[in-house]
Design a protein around this motif. Structure first.
Motif, PDB file in Angstrom:
ATOM      1  N   ASN A  67       0.807  -1.213   0.000  1.00  0.00           N
ATOM      2  CA  ASN A  67       0.000   0.000   0.000  1.00  0.00           C
ATOM      3  C   ASN A  67       0.846   1.272   0.000  1.00  0.00           C
ATOM      4  O   ASN A  67       0.291   2.368   0.037  1.00  0.00           O
ATOM      5  CB  ASN A  67      -0.911   0.000   1.237  1.00  0.00           C
ATOM      6  CG  ASN A  67      -1.918  -1.150   1.208  1.00  0.00           C
ATOM      7  OD1 ASN A  67      -2.396  -1.520   0.133  1.00  0.00           O
ATOM      8  ND2 ASN A  67      -2.212  -1.714   2.382  1.00  0.00           N
ATOM      9  N   GLN A  68       2.142   1.143   0.007  1.00  0.00           N
ATOM     10  CA  GLN A  68       3.028   2.305   0.023  1.00  0.00           C
ATOM     11  C   GLN A  68       2.947   3.037  -1.309  1.00  0.00           C
ATOM     12  O   GLN A  68       3.154   2.455  -2.381  1.00  0.00           O
ATOM     13  CB  GLN A  68       4.468   1.868   0.273  1.00  0.00           C
ATOM     14  CG  GLN A  68       5.480   3.011   0.210  1.00  0.00           C
ATOM     15  CD  GLN A  68       5.324   3.990   1.341  1.00  0.00           C
ATOM     16  OE1 GLN A  68       5.351   3.606   2.502  1.00  0.00           O
ATOM     17  NE2 GLN A  68       5.134   5.241   1.017  1.00  0.00           N
ATOM     18  N   LYS A  69       2.648   4.312  -1.268  1.00  0.00           N
ATOM     19  CA  LYS A  69       2.599   5.128  -2.480  1.00  0.00           C
ATOM     20  C   LYS A  69       3.992   5.650  -2.799  1.00  0.00           C
ATOM     21  O   LYS A  69       4.781   5.928  -1.907  1.00  0.00           O
ATOM     22  CB  LYS A  69       1.626   6.294  -2.302  1.00  0.00           C
ATOM     23  CG  LYS A  69       0.162   5.866  -2.170  1.00  0.00           C
ATOM     24  CD  LYS A  69      -0.737   7.080  -2.091  1.00  0.00           C
ATOM     25  CE  LYS A  69      -2.209   6.673  -2.027  1.00  0.00           C
ATOM     26  NZ  LYS A  69      -3.090   7.862  -1.975  1.00  0.00           N
ATOM     27  N   ILE A  70       4.244   5.807  -4.088  1.00  0.00           N
ATOM     28  CA  ILE A  70       5.555   6.239  -4.555  1.00  0.00           C
ATOM     29  C   ILE A  70       5.416   7.540  -5.320  1.00  0.00           C
ATOM     30  O   ILE A  70       4.529   7.695  -6.163  1.00  0.00           O
ATOM     31  CB  ILE A  70       6.204   5.171  -5.458  1.00  0.00           C
ATOM     32  CG1 ILE A  70       6.250   3.828  -4.735  1.00  0.00           C
ATOM     33  CG2 ILE A  70       7.611   5.595  -5.851  1.00  0.00           C
ATOM     34  CD1 ILE A  70       7.070   3.825  -3.470  1.00  0.00           C
ATOM     35  N   LEU A  71       6.326   8.482  -5.009  1.00  0.00           N
ATOM     36  CA  LEU A  71       6.404   9.749  -5.734  1.00  0.00           C
ATOM     37  C   LEU A  71       7.496   9.671  -6.802  1.00  0.00           C
ATOM     38  O   LEU A  71       8.409   8.846  -6.707  1.00  0.00           O
ATOM     39  CB  LEU A  71       6.732  10.893  -4.764  1.00  0.00           C
ATOM     40  CG  LEU A  71       5.627  11.353  -3.811  1.00  0.00           C
ATOM     41  CD1 LEU A  71       6.206  12.286  -2.767  1.00  0.00           C
ATOM     42  CD2 LEU A  71       4.510  12.035  -4.584  1.00  0.00           C
ATOM     43  N   PRO A  72       7.435  10.523  -7.802  1.00  0.00           N
ATOM     44  CA  PRO A  72       8.546  10.566  -8.760  1.00  0.00           C
ATOM     45  C   PRO A  72       9.848  10.967  -8.065  1.00  0.00           C
ATOM     46  O   PRO A  72       9.848  11.546  -6.981  1.00  0.00           O
ATOM     47  CB  PRO A  72       8.098  11.637  -9.773  1.00  0.00           C
ATOM     48  CG  PRO A  72       6.617  11.715  -9.628  1.00  0.00           C
ATOM     49  CD  PRO A  72       6.330  11.419  -8.190  1.00  0.00           C
ATOM     50  N   ASP A  73      10.927  10.649  -8.706  1.00  0.00           N
ATOM     51  CA  ASP A  73      12.254  10.968  -8.170  1.00  0.00           C
ATOM     52  C   ASP A  73      12.598  12.409  -8.568  1.00  0.00           C
ATOM     53  O   ASP A  73      13.151  12.667  -9.627  1.00  0.00           O
ATOM     54  CB  ASP A  73      13.288   9.996  -8.729  1.00  0.00           C
ATOM     55  CG  ASP A  73      14.647  10.176  -8.093  1.00  0.00           C
ATOM     56  OD1 ASP A  73      14.764  11.001  -7.176  1.00  0.00           O
ATOM     57  OD2 ASP A  73      15.594   9.493  -8.523  1.00  0.00           O
ATOM     58  N   PHE A  74      12.266  13.362  -7.694  1.00  0.00           N
ATOM     59  CA  PHE A  74      12.462  14.772  -8.021  1.00  0.00           C
ATOM     60  C   PHE A  74      13.947  15.127  -7.956  1.00  0.00           C
ATOM     61  O   PHE A  74      14.641  14.794  -6.993  1.00  0.00           O
ATOM     62  CB  PHE A  74      11.684  15.660  -7.049  1.00  0.00           C
ATOM     63  CG  PHE A  74      10.212  15.715  -7.352  1.00  0.00           C
ATOM     64  CD1 PHE A  74       9.714  16.611  -8.275  1.00  0.00           C
ATOM     65  CD2 PHE A  74       9.320  14.846  -6.712  1.00  0.00           C
ATOM     66  CE1 PHE A  74       8.359  16.662  -8.554  1.00  0.00           C
ATOM     67  CE2 PHE A  74       7.974  14.888  -6.982  1.00  0.00           C
ATOM     68  CZ  PHE A  74       7.481  15.785  -7.903  1.00  0.00           C
ATOM     69  N   PHE A  75      14.395  15.821  -8.981  1.00  0.00           N
ATOM     70  CA  PHE A  75      15.770  16.319  -9.039  1.00  0.00           C
ATOM     71  C   PHE A  75      15.891  17.528  -8.123  1.00  0.00           C
ATOM     72  O   PHE A  75      15.050  18.436  -8.155  1.00  0.00           O
ATOM     73  CB  PHE A  75      16.118  16.697 -10.482  1.00  0.00           C
ATOM     74  CG  PHE A  75      17.474  17.290 -10.658  1.00  0.00           C
ATOM     75  CD1 PHE A  75      18.613  16.526 -10.520  1.00  0.00           C
ATOM     76  CD2 PHE A  75      17.624  18.645 -10.974  1.00  0.00           C
ATOM     77  CE1 PHE A  75      19.870  17.078 -10.681  1.00  0.00           C
ATOM     78  CE2 PHE A  75      18.868  19.199 -11.139  1.00  0.00           C
ATOM     79  CZ  PHE A  75      19.992  18.412 -10.996  1.00  0.00           C
ATOM     80  N   ASP A  76      16.923  17.563  -7.277  1.00  0.00           N
ATOM     81  CA  ASP A  76      17.034  18.624  -6.275  1.00  0.00           C
ATOM     82  C   ASP A  76      17.972  19.752  -6.689  1.00  0.00           C
ATOM     83  O   ASP A  76      18.444  20.506  -5.845  1.00  0.00           O
ATOM     84  CB  ASP A  76      17.497  18.043  -4.930  1.00  0.00           C
ATOM     85  CG  ASP A  76      18.835  17.338  -5.055  1.00  0.00           C
ATOM     86  OD1 ASP A  76      19.383  17.284  -6.174  1.00  0.00           O
ATOM     87  OD2 ASP A  76      19.338  16.836  -4.028  1.00  0.00           O
ATOM     88  N   GLY A  77      18.245  19.867  -7.978  1.00  0.00           N
ATOM     89  CA  GLY A  77      19.057  20.988  -8.452  1.00  0.00           C
ATOM     90  C   GLY A  77      18.189  22.164  -8.846  1.00  0.00           C
ATOM     91  O   GLY A  77      17.045  22.320  -8.403  1.00  0.00           O
ATOM     92  N   THR A  78      18.709  23.019  -9.698  1.00  0.00           N
ATOM     93  CA  THR A  78      17.980  24.194 -10.158  1.00  0.00           C
ATOM     94  C   THR A  78      17.269  23.895 -11.479  1.00  0.00           C
ATOM     95  O   THR A  78      17.550  22.896 -12.154  1.00  0.00           O
ATOM     96  CB  THR A  78      18.930  25.383 -10.344  1.00  0.00           C
ATOM     97  OG1 THR A  78      19.873  25.070 -11.397  1.00  0.00           O
ATOM     98  CG2 THR A  78      19.698  25.673  -9.060  1.00  0.00           C
ATOM     99  N   TYR A  79      16.390  24.776 -11.824  1.00  0.00           N
ATOM    100  CA  TYR A  79      15.674  24.634 -13.094  1.00  0.00           C
ATOM    101  C   TYR A  79      16.650  24.737 -14.267  1.00  0.00           C
ATOM    102  O   TYR A  79      16.522  24.013 -15.269  1.00  0.00           O
ATOM    103  CB  TYR A  79      14.600  25.717 -13.178  1.00  0.00           C
ATOM    104  CG  TYR A  79      13.896  25.792 -14.516  1.00  0.00           C
ATOM    105  CD1 TYR A  79      12.965  24.833 -14.892  1.00  0.00           C
ATOM    106  CD2 TYR A  79      14.158  26.838 -15.390  1.00  0.00           C
ATOM    107  CE1 TYR A  79      12.322  24.902 -16.115  1.00  0.00           C
ATOM    108  CE2 TYR A  79      13.513  26.920 -16.616  1.00  0.00           C
ATOM    109  CZ  TYR A  79      12.601  25.942 -16.978  1.00  0.00           C
ATOM    110  OH  TYR A  79      11.964  26.023 -18.193  1.00  0.00           O
ATOM    111  N   GLU A  80      17.629  25.626 -14.147  1.00  0.00           N
ATOM    112  CA  GLU A  80      18.633  25.768 -15.204  1.00  0.00           C
ATOM    113  C   GLU A  80      19.458  24.492 -15.357  1.00  0.00           C
ATOM    114  O   GLU A  80      19.850  24.116 -16.478  1.00  0.00           O
ATOM    115  CB  GLU A  80      19.549  26.958 -14.918  1.00  0.00           C
ATOM    116  CG  GLU A  80      18.923  28.329 -15.151  1.00  0.00           C
ATOM    117  CD  GLU A  80      17.863  28.664 -14.108  1.00  0.00           C
ATOM    118  OE1 GLU A  80      17.890  28.032 -13.017  1.00  0.00           O
ATOM    119  OE2 GLU A  80      17.016  29.542 -14.365  1.00  0.00           O
TER     120      GLU A  80
END
Length: 539
Positions: free
Chosen positions: A193-206
């Motif tokens: 039942n564990q939901k998973i989020l996308p792997d968000f990149f923690d850098g800048t938009y540039e």
């Protein structure tokens, strides 16, 4: 509202999307006080003392992005106006008084929800203070994105795919070959039942754009507004949707997102011309269009934009990706990645060739240096050998010369120092080898006469006495050096030569048997035998 023009309506909608549900007349009055400048109205409402330009300018990266012609979207360009002044200080004071009770209630509720681990609801008064604090934090894009992802996990009760993969590794599940590029979903989960989020990149938009440019990956940019009514539902349904997360993971999307309350996300929204939230955009490297010259380098292009809750549902996004976006952009990206691989392979081949060339050059250089060193060593050996041969020849010639001079002196002394035989001491001298001679010396004879007698028997037998030189030969006077010593046979007593010493003073007796012993091993550094122990006899 009837008297508002197009730019004014746009500014009103933009500010309302930031503030959430507010009285329209109040928002209009704020915009009128700052000449319809959304930036200044935002700073005025949230007490931001530093004015920040949020409208896109000619130098922003938005000018470098193209909009895919295949998408039916006509973004609205925001305009900024010059500062014409306004009662800013009065509004700041008024807004501060109105928000004090809300800040207190918001702080208490957020504390209670965090303790009970209940997702925080998206209410205007719950995020006003948060907006104010976020706008005054340091512009560290990485920490801001990490904080937003953490808040997203708390609100949705989901876990990012990166953290889920870490749990798989620690619990013994198969994690796959890489933690950054996963091609299966779910990557793991001990809890179904564990939901998973996308792997968000923690850098800048540039940095996201740079990765798209360099690696040919597709970017998924997610922008939300906590002030919006659909914010919580979008996060809990779309961002944790199994099919949506799976397609992002399987196709190696680089996912980046944020809340427009933060400056980094706000800047990205201006560059992407977002007007409604939640907002999802897909970007990727594509060939230049609009009459670009052939051979022009590809550019990062906005492939599609999905604004508003109805356009950003999981089913709509998944269907769009599967039926439109991926079939359209994948062939070019595959060719681009193949080109990158070929380029990387060629680079590695060149590096290996250069390395092999340098290694061969190094070996050749070492071989040349060794050959030169061996040639020098051989030349040095030949030189030393030649010097040794020359020195030996010179020593031999010098010895021969010295021997010749010594023989001439020996003949001269035989003619000068040997007196006629007379009655006195009869002495027998055993010569080197088996020779033996006997001679009688007068009592007044000296050791010099005895030594000269013994020395004369070293002259070759074919040399006649009458042929002896009457004058001293040229060269070093060697008459003080004999090259031998005389001693009694038994018991042995040595009769060392001494100038002007008589035979009787040395203890010689009549009939004494004397042995002539050649002196060897007394050569000096110049090859001559030392005669330092002998004194010259003047006679």
């Amino acid at each position: 509202m009837d008297g508002l023009q197009g730019p004014q309506i746009e500014a009103l909608q933009q500010l309302q999307s930031i503030l959430g549900p507010h009285d329209t007349e109040f928002v209009v009055s704020v915009l009128e006080s700052v000449s319809w400048d959304v930036q200044k109205a935002t700073d005025l409402l949230f007490d931001n003392e530093t004015t920040k330009v949020i409208a896109p300018t000619q130098a922003t990266p938005m000018e470098q992005l193209e909009l895919d012609d295949n998408e039916d979207s006509s973004p609205t360009i925001r305009h900024s106006h010059r500062d014409q002044g306004g009662p800013r200080s009065n509004w700041n004071f008024l807004w501060s008084l109105l928000t004090v009770p809300l800040h207190l209630v918001s702080g208490v509720l957020r504390f209670v929800f965090s303790v009970l681990r209940i997702p925080i609801p998206s209410l205007p008064f719950m995020t006003t203070n948060s907006y104010h604090s976020h706008r005054h934090t340091s512009p560290d894009s990485r920490s801001i994105t990490q904080r937003w992802v953490q808040q997203l996990e708390e609100e949705t009760g989901a876990c990012s795919s990166k953290r889920s993969m870490a749990n798989v590794v620690t619990t013994g599940f198969e994690a796959g070959p890489s933690t950054t590029r996963r091609h299966t979903y779910p990557p793991a989960a001990s809890d179904d039942n564990q939901k998973i989020l996308p792997d968000f990149f923690d850098g800048t938009y540039e940095e996201v754009l740079d990765i798209c440019q360099r690696e040919g990956r597709i970017a998924c940019v997610v922008l939300v507004s906590a002030e919006h009514d659909d914010d919580a539902d979008f996060k809990r349904s779309t961002l944790t949707d199994t099919a949506f997360v799976k397609i992002l993971l399987d196709n190696d999307f680089i996912v980046w997102g944020g809340d427009i309350r933060d400056k980094t996300a706000w800047d990205a929204s201006q560059k992407l011309q977002a007007t409604t939230y939640p907002f999802v955009a897909f970007l990727a490297l594509q060939p230049r269009r609009h009459g670009a010259p052939s051979g022009a380098a590809p550019v990062v292009t906005i492939l599609s934009r999905h604004q508003g809750r109805s356009a950003a549902t999981a089913s709509v996004l998944v269907d769009h990706l599967n039926t439109q976006l991926l079939p359209r952009v994948t062939p070019f990206l595959v060719r681009f990645k193949t080109m990158l691989q070929d380029r990387d392979r060629d680079r590695r081949i060149r590096e290996e060739q250069d390395r092999a060339f340098r290694e061969a050059a190094r070996r050749d250089r070492e071989a040349i240096e060794m050959r030169v060193r061996q040639e020098k060593e051989e030349e040095e050996r030949v030189r030393k050998h030649a010097e040794d041969v020359k020195r030996k020849q010179e020593d031999l010639a010098r010895q021969k010369h010295q021997a010749g001079i010594r023989m001439e002196w020996r003949k001269f002394m035989r003619n000068r120092l040997l007196s006629p035989e007379a009655r006195g001491l009869r002495l027998a001298v055993k010569l080197p080898g088996n020779g033996r001679v006997v001679r009688s010396f007068p009592p007044s004879a000296t050791l010099t006469a005895l030594y000269a007698f013994a020395d004369s028997h070293l002259i070759p037998s074919n040399s006649r006495p009458e042929d002896d030189p009457s004058q001293a030969p040229e060269g070093v006077v060697r008459h003080a050096w004999w090259g031998f010593t005389l001693a009694s046979a038994y018991p042995r007593r040595e009769f060392r030569w001494k100038a002007n010493a008589s035979l009787t003073e040395t203890g010689l007796r009549d009939g004494e048997q004397i042995v002539m012993e050649l002196i060897t091993g007394r050569e000096s550094a110049n090859g001559q035998i030392s005669d330092d122990e002998y004194e010259s006899e003047s006679d």
